[in-house]
Design a protein around this motif. Sequence first.
Motif, PDB file in Angstrom:
ATOM      1  N   LEU A 169       0.802  -1.234   0.000  1.00  0.00           N
ATOM      2  CA  LEU A 169       0.000   0.000   0.000  1.00  0.00           C
ATOM      3  C   LEU A 169       0.832   1.280   0.000  1.00  0.00           C
ATOM      4  O   LEU A 169       0.502   2.225  -0.736  1.00  0.00           O
ATOM      5  N   PRO A 170       1.915   1.381   0.811  1.00  0.00           N
ATOM      6  CA  PRO A 170       2.717   2.619   0.762  1.00  0.00           C
ATOM      7  C   PRO A 170       3.261   2.910  -0.636  1.00  0.00           C
ATOM      8  O   PRO A 170       3.300   4.074  -1.057  1.00  0.00           O
ATOM      9  N   GLN A 171       3.658   1.870  -1.354  1.00  0.00           N
ATOM     10  CA  GLN A 171       4.150   2.071  -2.726  1.00  0.00           C
ATOM     11  C   GLN A 171       3.010   2.420  -3.672  1.00  0.00           C
ATOM     12  O   GLN A 171       3.171   3.248  -4.572  1.00  0.00           O
ATOM     13  N   ALA A 172       1.852   1.776  -3.462  1.00  0.00           N
ATOM     14  CA  ALA A 172       0.697   2.047  -4.321  1.00  0.00           C
ATOM     15  C   ALA A 172       0.193   3.481  -4.134  1.00  0.00           C
ATOM     16  O   ALA A 172      -0.173   4.150  -5.108  1.00  0.00           O
ATOM     17  N   VAL A 173       0.192   3.955  -2.882  1.00  0.00           N
ATOM     18  CA  VAL A 173      -0.247   5.331  -2.596  1.00  0.00           C
ATOM     19  C   VAL A 173       0.635   6.329  -3.335  1.00  0.00           C
ATOM     20  O   VAL A 173       0.155   7.305  -3.916  1.00  0.00           O
ATOM     21  N   ARG A 174       1.926   6.079  -3.320  1.00  0.00           N
ATOM     22  CA  ARG A 174       2.867   6.956  -4.015  1.00  0.00           C
ATOM     23  C   ARG A 174       2.558   7.012  -5.512  1.00  0.00           C
ATOM     24  O   ARG A 174       2.672   8.063  -6.149  1.00  0.00           O
ATOM     25  N   ILE A 175       2.144   5.885  -6.065  1.00  0.00           N
ATOM     26  CA  ILE A 175       1.859   5.806  -7.493  1.00  0.00           C
ATOM     27  C   ILE A 175       0.580   6.556  -7.859  1.00  0.00           C
ATOM     28  O   ILE A 175       0.507   7.240  -8.890  1.00  0.00           O
ATOM     29  N   VAL A 176      -0.445   6.466  -6.992  1.00  0.00           N
ATOM     30  CA  VAL A 176      -1.775   6.978  -7.366  1.00  0.00           C
ATOM     31  C   VAL A 176      -2.011   8.423  -6.952  1.00  0.00           C
ATOM     32  O   VAL A 176      -3.053   8.981  -7.309  1.00  0.00           O
ATOM     33  N   ILE A 177      -1.099   9.034  -6.210  1.00  0.00           N
ATOM     34  CA  ILE A 177      -1.323  10.417  -5.744  1.00  0.00           C
ATOM     35  C   ILE A 177      -1.675  11.371  -6.891  1.00  0.00           C
ATOM     36  O   ILE A 177      -2.647  12.133  -6.791  1.00  0.00           O
ATOM     37  N   PRO A 178      -0.922  11.389  -8.004  1.00  0.00           N
ATOM     38  CA  PRO A 178      -1.305  12.300  -9.099  1.00  0.00           C
ATOM     39  C   PRO A 178      -2.706  12.024  -9.642  1.00  0.00           C
ATOM     40  O   PRO A 178      -3.449  12.969  -9.964  1.00  0.00           O
ATOM     41  N   SER A 179      -3.089  10.760  -9.720  1.00  0.00           N
ATOM     42  CA  SER A 179      -4.426  10.413 -10.220  1.00  0.00           C
ATOM     43  C   SER A 179      -5.508  10.840  -9.245  1.00  0.00           C
ATOM     44  O   SER A 179      -6.605  11.242  -9.656  1.00  0.00           O
ATOM     45  N   VAL A 180      -5.224  10.780  -7.941  1.00  0.00           N
ATOM     46  CA  VAL A 180      -6.193  11.220  -6.931  1.00  0.00           C
ATOM     47  C   VAL A 180      -6.394  12.729  -7.020  1.00  0.00           C
ATOM     48  O   VAL A 180      -7.524  13.223  -6.920  1.00  0.00           O
ATOM     49  N   VAL A 181      -5.295  13.463  -7.207  1.00  0.00           N
ATOM     50  CA  VAL A 181      -5.400  14.915  -7.387  1.00  0.00           C
ATOM     51  C   VAL A 181      -6.212  15.228  -8.644  1.00  0.00           C
ATOM     52  O   VAL A 181      -7.047  16.152  -8.646  1.00  0.00           O
ATOM     53  N   ASN A 182      -5.988  14.461  -9.689  1.00  0.00           N
ATOM     54  CA  ASN A 182      -6.756  14.656 -10.922  1.00  0.00           C
ATOM     55  C   ASN A 182      -8.241  14.371 -10.698  1.00  0.00           C
ATOM     56  O   ASN A 182      -9.103  15.063 -11.243  1.00  0.00           O
ATOM     57  N   GLN A 183      -8.541  13.363  -9.874  1.00  0.00           N
ATOM     58  CA  GLN A 183      -9.937  13.061  -9.554  1.00  0.00           C
ATOM     59  C   GLN A 183     -10.558  14.199  -8.747  1.00  0.00           C
ATOM     60  O   GLN A 183     -11.752  14.485  -8.895  1.00  0.00           O
ATOM     61  N   PHE A 184      -9.771  14.865  -7.916  1.00  0.00           N
ATOM     62  CA  PHE A 184     -10.244  16.040  -7.182  1.00  0.00           C
ATOM     63  C   PHE A 184     -10.692  17.116  -8.159  1.00  0.00           C
ATOM     64  O   PHE A 184     -11.748  17.746  -7.976  1.00  0.00           O
ATOM     65  N   ILE A 185      -9.912  17.321  -9.214  1.00  0.00           N
ATOM     66  CA  ILE A 185     -10.259  18.319 -10.233  1.00  0.00           C
ATOM     67  C   ILE A 185     -11.543  17.927 -10.951  1.00  0.00           C
ATOM     68  O   ILE A 185     -12.417  18.759 -11.190  1.00  0.00           O
ATOM     69  N   ILE A 186     -11.662  16.640 -11.285  1.00  0.00           N
ATOM     70  CA  ILE A 186     -12.870  16.159 -11.968  1.00  0.00           C
ATOM     71  C   ILE A 186     -14.098  16.344 -11.079  1.00  0.00           C
ATOM     72  O   ILE A 186     -15.166  16.788 -11.536  1.00  0.00           O
ATOM     73  N   THR A 187     -13.964  16.014  -9.803  1.00  0.00           N
ATOM     74  CA  THR A 187     -15.086  16.170  -8.872  1.00  0.00           C
ATOM     75  C   THR A 187     -15.469  17.635  -8.713  1.00  0.00           C
ATOM     76  O   THR A 187     -16.655  17.973  -8.609  1.00  0.00           O
ATOM     77  N   LEU A 188     -14.465  18.509  -8.703  1.00  0.00           N
ATOM     78  CA  LEU A 188     -14.737  19.948  -8.640  1.00  0.00           C
ATOM     79  C   LEU A 188     -15.579  20.391  -9.833  1.00  0.00           C
ATOM     80  O   LEU A 188     -16.546  21.154  -9.681  1.00  0.00           O
ATOM     81  N   LYS A 189     -15.239  19.907 -11.013  1.00  0.00           N
ATOM     82  CA  LYS A 189     -16.035  20.235 -12.199  1.00  0.00           C
ATOM     83  C   LYS A 189     -17.438  19.643 -12.106  1.00  0.00           C
ATOM     84  O   LYS A 189     -18.423  20.268 -12.534  1.00  0.00           O
ATOM     85  N   ASP A 190     -17.536  18.438 -11.547  1.00  0.00           N
ATOM     86  CA  ASP A 190     -18.834  17.759 -11.459  1.00  0.00           C
ATOM     87  C   ASP A 190     -19.802  18.459 -10.516  1.00  0.00           C
ATOM     88  O   ASP A 190     -21.017  18.221 -10.594  1.00  0.00           O
ATOM     89  N   THR A 191     -19.296  19.309  -9.627  1.00  0.00           N
ATOM     90  CA  THR A 191     -20.205  20.014  -8.710  1.00  0.00           C
ATOM     91  C   THR A 191     -21.186  20.911  -9.466  1.00  0.00           C
ATOM     92  O   THR A 191     -22.261  21.211  -8.940  1.00  0.00           O
ATOM     93  N   THR A 192     -20.813  21.323 -10.673  1.00  0.00           N
ATOM     94  CA  THR A 192     -21.731  22.168 -11.452  1.00  0.00           C
ATOM     95  C   THR A 192     -23.025  21.429 -11.767  1.00  0.00           C
ATOM     96  O   THR A 192     -24.091  22.044 -11.874  1.00  0.00           O
ATOM     97  N   ILE A 193     -22.935  20.099 -11.916  1.00  0.00           N
ATOM     98  CA  ILE A 193     -24.131  19.310 -12.222  1.00  0.00           C
ATOM     99  C   ILE A 193     -25.072  19.273 -11.022  1.00  0.00           C
ATOM    100  O   ILE A 193     -26.299  19.196 -11.180  1.00  0.00           O
ATOM    101  N   ILE A 194     -24.498  19.350  -9.813  1.00  0.00           N
ATOM    102  CA  ILE A 194     -25.311  19.286  -8.600  1.00  0.00           C
ATOM    103  C   ILE A 194     -26.213  20.510  -8.474  1.00  0.00           C
ATOM    104  O   ILE A 194     -27.156  20.529  -7.683  1.00  0.00           O
ATOM    105  N   SER A 195     -25.952  21.542  -9.257  1.00  0.00           N
ATOM    106  CA  SER A 195     -26.806  22.733  -9.206  1.00  0.00           C
ATOM    107  C   SER A 195     -28.245  22.417  -9.605  1.00  0.00           C
ATOM    108  O   SER A 195     -29.165  23.141  -9.226  1.00  0.00           O
ATOM    109  N   VAL A 196     -28.447  21.317 -10.357  1.00  0.00           N
ATOM    110  CA  VAL A 196     -29.800  20.969 -10.811  1.00  0.00           C
ATOM    111  C   VAL A 196     -30.708  20.558  -9.660  1.00  0.00           C
ATOM    112  O   VAL A 196     -31.939  20.603  -9.795  1.00  0.00           O
ATOM    113  N   ILE A 197     -30.118  20.125  -8.527  1.00  0.00           N
ATOM    114  CA  ILE A 197     -30.955  19.763  -7.381  1.00  0.00           C
ATOM    115  C   ILE A 197     -30.968  20.878  -6.339  1.00  0.00           C
ATOM    116  O   ILE A 197     -31.455  20.680  -5.221  1.00  0.00           O
ATOM    117  N   GLY A 198     -30.413  22.043  -6.706  1.00  0.00           N
ATOM    118  CA  GLY A 198     -30.539  23.221  -5.853  1.00  0.00           C
ATOM    119  C   GLY A 198     -29.429  23.438  -4.855  1.00  0.00           C
ATOM    120  O   GLY A 198     -29.531  24.346  -4.028  1.00  0.00           O
TER     121      GLY A 198
END
Length: 225
Positions: free
Chosen positions: A138-167
Motif C-alpha cells: 500500500l505505501p508504494q501504491a499510494v505513491r503511485i496513485v497520488i497524481p491520479s487522486v489529485v486529478n480526480q479532485f479536479i474532476i469532482t470539482l467540475k462535477d459540482t456544477t451538475i449538482i446545481s440541478v438539485i438546488g
Amino acid sequence: MDFFELFMQSLPRFADGMRTTLFLTVAALFFGIILGMIACFFKISKLKVLRAIATIYVDIIRGTPLLVQAYFLYFGISQGIGITMTNTTAGIIVLSLNAGAYLSEIFRSGINAVNKGQMEAARSLGLSYSKAMIKVVLPQAVRIVIPSVVNQFIITLKDTTIISVIGAPELMKTANIIVARNFRGFEIYGMVAILYFIVIFILTKISQVIERRLSNGKSKSSQSA
C-alpha cells in the motif's frame, strides 16, 4: 454598470458559492477515498461475493450519468422511500459515490503496478497477507496513485456544477440566481468560467509538481539502488 462593478457587486455571492463548491468537493473526495478503498479491496478479494458487489457498484456508477444519479437520489429515493435530505447532503452522497467508483479503479491499478515480488518477499519474511499489503504494498501504491487522486479532485470539482440541478448552493447555482435577477448571463457566466479556470489551473499545477517530485524521487531511489 460596467463589468468590473458587476463583478465586485457579485463577488460576495461568488465567494459563498465557491466555498460551498470546495466543501462539496473536499467532502466528496474524503468519502470517495473511503468508498474507493473498500471497493478496491472487495475487487481484489478472493471471495466472489465481495468481487461481485464491487463490480456491480463500479459498473452502475460508471455506466450512468451523474445527472441521472443526482435526480434519482434527490427526487426518486426521497419520493419512493420517503427519506428527506438537504440538497447539499444529496450532492455530497452523489459525488462521493461517483468519485468512489473511479477511485477504486485508480487504487486497484496502483496496487497492480507494484511489483509482485514485493508481496512475495514480504510473505517470505513471515508477514501475513494483510500485514504485507498494509506495510509493503500500500505505501508504494499510494505513491503511485497520488497524481491520479489529485486529478480526480479536479474532476469532482467540475462535477459540482451538475449538482446545481438539485438546488445545492454551489457556484453554478449562485450564478443562475444572479442571472435570474439581472439578466446579464454573458458577464456572470463569464466570471464563473474565469473563477473555475483559476482554481482548476492552480490544482493542475499542484498535480504536475507532485507528479514531477514523485518521479524525481523514484529515479533517485532507483539510481541509489
